[in-house]
Design a protein around this motif. Structure first.
Motif, PDB file in Angstrom:
ATOM      1  N   ALA A 367       0.888  -1.179   0.000  1.00 45.59           N
ATOM      2  CA  ALA A 367       0.000   0.000   0.000  1.00 45.59           C
ATOM      3  C   ALA A 367       0.918   1.220   0.000  1.00 45.59           C
ATOM      4  CB  ALA A 367      -0.939  -0.066   1.184  1.00 45.59           C
ATOM      5  N   GLY A 368       1.181   1.801   1.183  1.00 42.32           N
ATOM      6  CA  GLY A 368       2.068   2.965   1.230  1.00 42.32           C
ATOM      7  C   GLY A 368       3.526   2.553   1.277  1.00 42.32           C
ATOM      8  N   THR A 369       4.082   2.188   0.119  1.00 47.81           N
ATOM      9  CA  THR A 369       5.512   1.840   0.052  1.00 47.81           C
ATOM     10  C   THR A 369       6.136   2.517  -1.171  1.00 47.81           C
ATOM     11  OG1 THR A 369       5.321  -0.086  -1.418  1.00 47.81           O
ATOM     12  CG2 THR A 369       5.029  -0.492   0.954  1.00 47.81           C
ATOM     13  N   THR A 370       7.451   2.678  -1.105  1.00 49.41           N
ATOM     14  CA  THR A 370       8.180   3.177  -2.273  1.00 49.41           C
ATOM     15  C   THR A 370       9.610   2.641  -2.192  1.00 49.41           C
ATOM     16  OG1 THR A 370       8.676   5.166  -3.576  1.00 49.41           O
ATOM     17  CG2 THR A 370       8.957   5.368  -1.200  1.00 49.41           C
ATOM     18  N   PHE A 371      10.382   2.868  -3.237  1.00 47.37           N
ATOM     19  CA  PHE A 371      11.791   2.477  -3.197  1.00 47.37           C
ATOM     20  C   PHE A 371      12.650   3.649  -2.754  1.00 47.37           C
ATOM     21  CE2 PHE A 371      10.542  -1.064  -5.992  1.00 47.37           C
ATOM     22  CZ  PHE A 371      11.247  -2.095  -5.362  1.00 47.37           C
ATOM     23  N   SER A 372      13.665   3.352  -1.927  1.00 51.09           N
ATOM     24  CA  SER A 372      14.700   4.336  -1.628  1.00 51.09           C
ATOM     25  C   SER A 372      15.999   3.598  -1.941  1.00 51.09           C
ATOM     26  CB  SER A 372      14.628   4.736  -0.158  1.00 51.09           C
ATOM     27  OG  SER A 372      15.763   5.482   0.185  1.00 51.09           O
ATOM     28  N   GLY A 373      16.566   3.874  -3.099  1.00 46.77           N
ATOM     29  CA  GLY A 373      17.677   3.065  -3.593  1.00 46.77           C
ATOM     30  C   GLY A 373      17.165   1.648  -3.767  1.00 46.77           C
ATOM     31  N   LYS A 374      17.844   0.679  -3.150  1.00 58.11           N
ATOM     32  CA  LYS A 374      17.403  -0.734  -3.273  1.00 58.11           C
ATOM     33  C   LYS A 374      16.375  -1.105  -2.204  1.00 58.11           C
ATOM     34  CE  LYS A 374      20.610  -3.344  -5.963  1.00 58.11           C
ATOM     35  NZ  LYS A 374      21.963  -2.835  -6.173  1.00 58.11           N
ATOM     36  N   ASP A 375      16.250  -0.251  -1.189  1.00 59.35           N
ATOM     37  CA  ASP A 375      15.351  -0.571  -0.071  1.00 59.35           C
ATOM     38  C   ASP A 375      13.894  -0.252  -0.400  1.00 59.35           C
ATOM     39  OD1 ASP A 375      17.393  -1.369   1.649  1.00 59.35           O
ATOM     40  OD2 ASP A 375      17.732   0.689   2.356  1.00 59.35           O
ATOM     41  N   VAL A 376      13.010  -1.115   0.122  1.00 54.82           N
ATOM     42  CA  VAL A 376      11.583  -0.772   0.122  1.00 54.82           C
ATOM     43  C   VAL A 376      11.334  -0.051   1.438  1.00 54.82           C
ATOM     44  CG1 VAL A 376       9.236  -1.673   0.095  1.00 54.82           C
ATOM     45  CG2 VAL A 376      11.005  -2.799  -1.263  1.00 54.82           C
ATOM     46  N   VAL A 377      10.742   1.151   1.360  1.00 58.32           N
ATOM     47  CA  VAL A 377      10.518   1.933   2.574  1.00 58.32           C
ATOM     48  C   VAL A 377       9.051   2.333   2.696  1.00 58.32           C
ATOM     49  CG1 VAL A 377      12.887   2.842   2.605  1.00 58.32           C
ATOM     50  CG2 VAL A 377      11.072   4.182   1.503  1.00 58.32           C
ATOM     51  N   THR A 378       8.644   2.674   3.918  1.00 54.66           N
ATOM     52  CA  THR A 378       7.253   3.079   4.143  1.00 54.66           C
ATOM     53  C   THR A 378       7.022   4.459   3.519  1.00 54.66           C
ATOM     54  OG1 THR A 378       7.667   4.178   6.258  1.00 54.66           O
ATOM     55  CG2 THR A 378       7.250   1.821   6.340  1.00 54.66           C
ATOM     56  N   ASN A 379       5.808   4.639   3.000  1.00 55.09           N
ATOM     57  CA  ASN A 379       5.505   5.900   2.309  1.00 55.09           C
ATOM     58  C   ASN A 379       4.057   6.316   2.539  1.00 55.09           C
ATOM     59  OD1 ASN A 379       6.275   8.004   0.532  1.00 55.09           O
ATOM     60  ND2 ASN A 379       5.196   6.993  -1.158  1.00 55.09           N
ATOM     61  N   GLY A 380       3.459   5.801   3.635  1.00 61.06           N
ATOM     62  CA  GLY A 380       2.064   6.133   3.913  1.00 61.06           C
ATOM     63  C   GLY A 380       1.684   5.551   5.258  1.00 61.06           C
ATOM     64  N   GLY A 381       0.432   5.764   5.685  1.00 64.05           N
ATOM     65  CA  GLY A 381      -0.032   5.269   6.970  1.00 64.05           C
ATOM     66  C   GLY A 381      -0.270   3.770   6.908  1.00 64.05           C
ATOM     67  N   ARG A 382      -1.021   3.357   5.901  1.00 61.18           N
ATOM     68  CA  ARG A 382      -1.235   1.922   5.699  1.00 61.18           C
ATOM     69  C   ARG A 382      -0.123   1.452   4.760  1.00 61.18           C
ATOM     70  NH1 ARG A 382      -6.987   0.366   4.168  1.00 61.18           N
ATOM     71  NH2 ARG A 382      -6.787   2.020   2.630  1.00 61.18           N
ATOM     72  N   VAL A 383       0.642   0.467   5.173  1.00 60.67           N
ATOM     73  CA  VAL A 383       1.896   0.150   4.489  1.00 60.67           C
ATOM     74  C   VAL A 383       1.812  -1.129   3.659  1.00 60.67           C
ATOM     75  CG1 VAL A 383       4.354  -0.336   4.850  1.00 60.67           C
ATOM     76  CG2 VAL A 383       3.208   1.401   6.248  1.00 60.67           C
ATOM     77  N   ILE A 384       1.364  -2.221   4.290  1.00 60.78           N
ATOM     78  CA  ILE A 384       1.355  -3.518   3.597  1.00 60.78           C
ATOM     79  C   ILE A 384       0.157  -4.327   4.054  1.00 60.78           C
ATOM     80  CG2 ILE A 384       2.505  -5.792   3.774  1.00 60.78           C
ATOM     81  CD1 ILE A 384       5.084  -4.366   3.075  1.00 60.78           C
ATOM     82  N   SER A 385      -0.466  -4.991   3.098  1.00 59.79           N
ATOM     83  CA  SER A 385      -1.624  -5.826   3.373  1.00 59.79           C
ATOM     84  C   SER A 385      -1.200  -7.278   3.147  1.00 59.79           C
ATOM     85  CB  SER A 385      -2.722  -5.385   2.406  1.00 59.79           C
ATOM     86  OG  SER A 385      -3.937  -5.959   2.670  1.00 59.79           O
ATOM     87  N   VAL A 386      -1.349  -8.113   4.178  1.00 57.33           N
ATOM     88  CA  VAL A 386      -0.885  -9.501   4.082  1.00 57.33           C
ATOM     89  C   VAL A 386      -2.103 -10.409   3.893  1.00 57.33           C
ATOM     90  CG1 VAL A 386       0.459 -11.312   5.196  1.00 57.33           C
ATOM     91  CG2 VAL A 386       0.990  -8.906   5.674  1.00 57.33           C
ATOM     92  N   SER A 387      -2.273 -10.913   2.674  1.00 57.66           N
ATOM     93  CA  SER A 387      -3.456 -11.712   2.344  1.00 57.66           C
ATOM     94  C   SER A 387      -3.105 -13.192   2.285  1.00 57.66           C
ATOM     95  CB  SER A 387      -4.024 -11.286   0.990  1.00 57.66           C
ATOM     96  OG  SER A 387      -4.500  -9.965   1.044  1.00 57.66           O
ATOM     97  N   SER A 388      -4.038 -14.025   2.762  1.00 53.96           N
ATOM     98  CA  SER A 388      -3.778 -15.474   2.780  1.00 53.96           C
ATOM     99  C   SER A 388      -5.049 -16.248   2.470  1.00 53.96           C
ATOM    100  CB  SER A 388      -3.296 -15.920   4.158  1.00 53.96           C
ATOM    101  OG  SER A 388      -2.335 -15.032   4.665  1.00 53.96           O
ATOM    102  N   TYR A 389      -4.886 -17.389   1.815  1.00 50.53           N
ATOM    103  CA  TYR A 389      -5.994 -18.329   1.573  1.00 50.53           C
ATOM    104  C   TYR A 389      -6.052 -19.335   2.715  1.00 50.53           C
ATOM    105  CZ  TYR A 389      -5.751 -17.088  -3.448  1.00 50.53           C
ATOM    106  OH  TYR A 389      -5.749 -16.444  -4.652  1.00 50.53           O
ATOM    107  N   GLY A 390      -7.244 -19.833   2.988  1.00 48.08           N
ATOM    108  CA  GLY A 390      -7.358 -20.919   3.955  1.00 48.08           C
ATOM    109  C   GLY A 390      -8.614 -21.731   3.684  1.00 48.08           C
ATOM    110  N   ASP A 391      -8.590 -23.008   4.117  1.00 49.16           N
ATOM    111  CA  ASP A 391      -9.810 -23.812   3.998  1.00 49.16           C
ATOM    112  C   ASP A 391     -10.801 -23.412   5.063  1.00 49.16           C
ATOM    113  OD1 ASP A 391      -8.959 -25.169   1.774  1.00 49.16           O
ATOM    114  OD2 ASP A 391      -7.797 -26.597   2.972  1.00 49.16           O
TER     115      ASP A 391
END
Ligand code: ATP
Length: 423
Positions: A367-391
């Motif tokens: 979500a709120g991410t960007t690159f700083s050189g080779k690093d992925v860095v935070t760029n917003g309030g909501r940063v990453i959404s971790v989605s998963s499948y399950g039975d």
């Protein structure tokens, strides 16, 4: 197809993730995108509301479809802009024209639409400085708590729910006097609906439709649904209490009358409809329409779409959605949102995100991410959404929580109780 996708959130990363799985895709650009979309598509530094720049880019690259993620460009008329321009009007746009976008852009418009087409929703009255007295009298006729909504877009902050009548009357005046600027010069006062909320997502070509699925999101920052409102801290689809019987009522009482209503009112509509619902004792009531997918709901709905989404969108553009085969995955998908410390109030950006490459068993939507050189860095309030499948919901949640704990950045916070009320 050469697709230009507008937006930069987890929603857009999820769209991009799905588009690149399609054999129909030749090239995908995302404007402006994030570090996640940059790894699977080409980001372009264009603001989604800069229509002239978008036009220039679309013509230069020979774009064959525009997909609009957020509501702003739709409410501002990007679809109309394409239709009115000879060089652009043959390029399909996914997202409604300005008129249809009013279903989200004006709460007064959407309430009138619902009443006109007998779609179940809360009683309401629209108030301006002209009929303030009527508003005060209407408030007196209602039971607490009182719901006051700015008519226009207010970045999700324009709704007040107030328990005291005197305070509600005071806030009504304040809103009309510009508490949310022009957005609240008209205020919609609504009866309070007590129930449990969920959303249903529909893709339509204005005549035919596909109901994608339902989802439940978690809006508050704190566990147990406490504290300030956020853009969304997690989501689950399907929703256990959305039984076949309930979903049939949603289709008969809400979806069908909505699509018929658009046709009767001559409102062209090609795109997604997000229907915010309250389940009251097994009966659905509409809280709101949004004219695009939700975020983070997209991060649980899109992974469940088995069909080719670009094929579906192509059919939308030709108004042939009825001819396309469509299938959803029966499994549950959950998502847990990692946010920056301090969000939804002041927070810092530029924190290096680590361990992304160690994630197993989940899909990481940026979500709120960007690159700083080779690093992925935070760029917003909501940063990453971790989605998963399950039975089961629990097995999906276990994976999302495991990877939410693994991925790291300074100040990381996430809710550890997503789904708590559904167990
Ligand atoms: P969003 O950020 O969801 O787009 P919005 O500013 O468009 O918000 P609404 O969705 O209409 O506003 O309302 C925000 C929230 O307030 C709803 O998700 C719901 O929890 C609550 N709410 C709105 N209307 C009512 C109502 N009539 N009765 C009870 N709760 C309500």
């Amino acid at each position: 197809m050469k697709v230009l996708l507008l937006g930069s959130g987890g929603r857009e990363h999820a769209f991009a993730w799905k588009f690149v799985q399609s054999e129909k895709l030749e090239k995908l650009y995302v404007a402006p995108g994030n570090a996640g979309t940059a790894t699977i598509a080409e980001n372009v530094a264009i603001n989604p509301n800069d229509f002239e720049k978008i036009k220039e880019f679309v013509l230069e690259k020979g774009i064959t479809m525009l997909v609009v993620g957020p509501e702003d460009p739709l409410v501002n008329g990007i679809h109309d802009f394409f239709l009115a321009d000879e060089a652009l009007n043959s390029i399909p746009v996914i997202g409604p024209e300005k008129l249809g976008a009013q279903l989200e852009g004006s709460k007064d418009f959407s309430k009138e639409f619902m009443f006109r087409h007998n779609i179940p929703t809360a009683k309401y009255k629209s108030i301006t400085s002209e009929n303030l007295q009527e508003g005060l009298t209407f408030l007196e006729s209602l039971k607490a708590p009182y719901v006051l909504k700015a008519d226009g877009l207010a970045a999700g902050k324009g709704v007040l729910i107030i328990s005291d009548l005197k305070e509600a009357k005071h806030s009504l005046k304040e809103m009309i006097n510009g508490m949310f600027g022009d957005a609240s010069s008209t205020v919609v006062i609504e009866e309070f609906l007590a129930g449990i909320e969920l959303s249903v997502f529909v893709l339509t070509d204005g005549k035919n439709y596909k109901t994608l699925a339902e989802a439940k999101d978690y809006k508050r920052i704190g566990e147990g649904d406490t504290g300030l409102n956020t853009g969304g801290m997690g989501a689950i689809s399907p929703v256990p209490f959305a039984t076949a019987d309930f979903m049939k009522k949603v289709e008969d009482r809400v979806i069908v009358p909505t699509i018929d209503g658009l046709q009767k009112d001559n409102i062209p509509y090609k795109g997604f409809i997000f229907i915010g619902l309250m389940n009251i004792g097994g009966d659905p009531y509409v809280i709101e329409y949004n004219v695009r997918m939700g975020d983070p709901e997209t991060e649980v709905i899109i992974p469940r779409i088995k069909s080719d989404l670009l094929e579906l969108m192509e059919a939308v553009s030709k108004q042939e959605l009825d001819t396309v085969h469509f299938e959803m995955d029966d499994r549950t998908v959950t998502t847990v949102m990692l946010v920056a410390g301090g969000y939804p109030e002041a927070y810092q950006k530029g924190k290096v995100i680590t361990k992304l490459e160690e994630v197993e068993g989940s899909i990481v939507f940026h979500a709120g991410t960007t690159f700083s050189g080779k690093d992925v860095v935070t760029n917003g309030g909501r940063v990453i959404s971790v989605s998963s499948y399950g039975d089961s919901m629990q097995s999906a949640l276990d994976k999302s929580f495991k990877n939410a704990a693994l991925i790291n950045f300074e100040g990381k916070y996430y809710r550890k109780d997503i789904g708590f009320d559904l167990k």
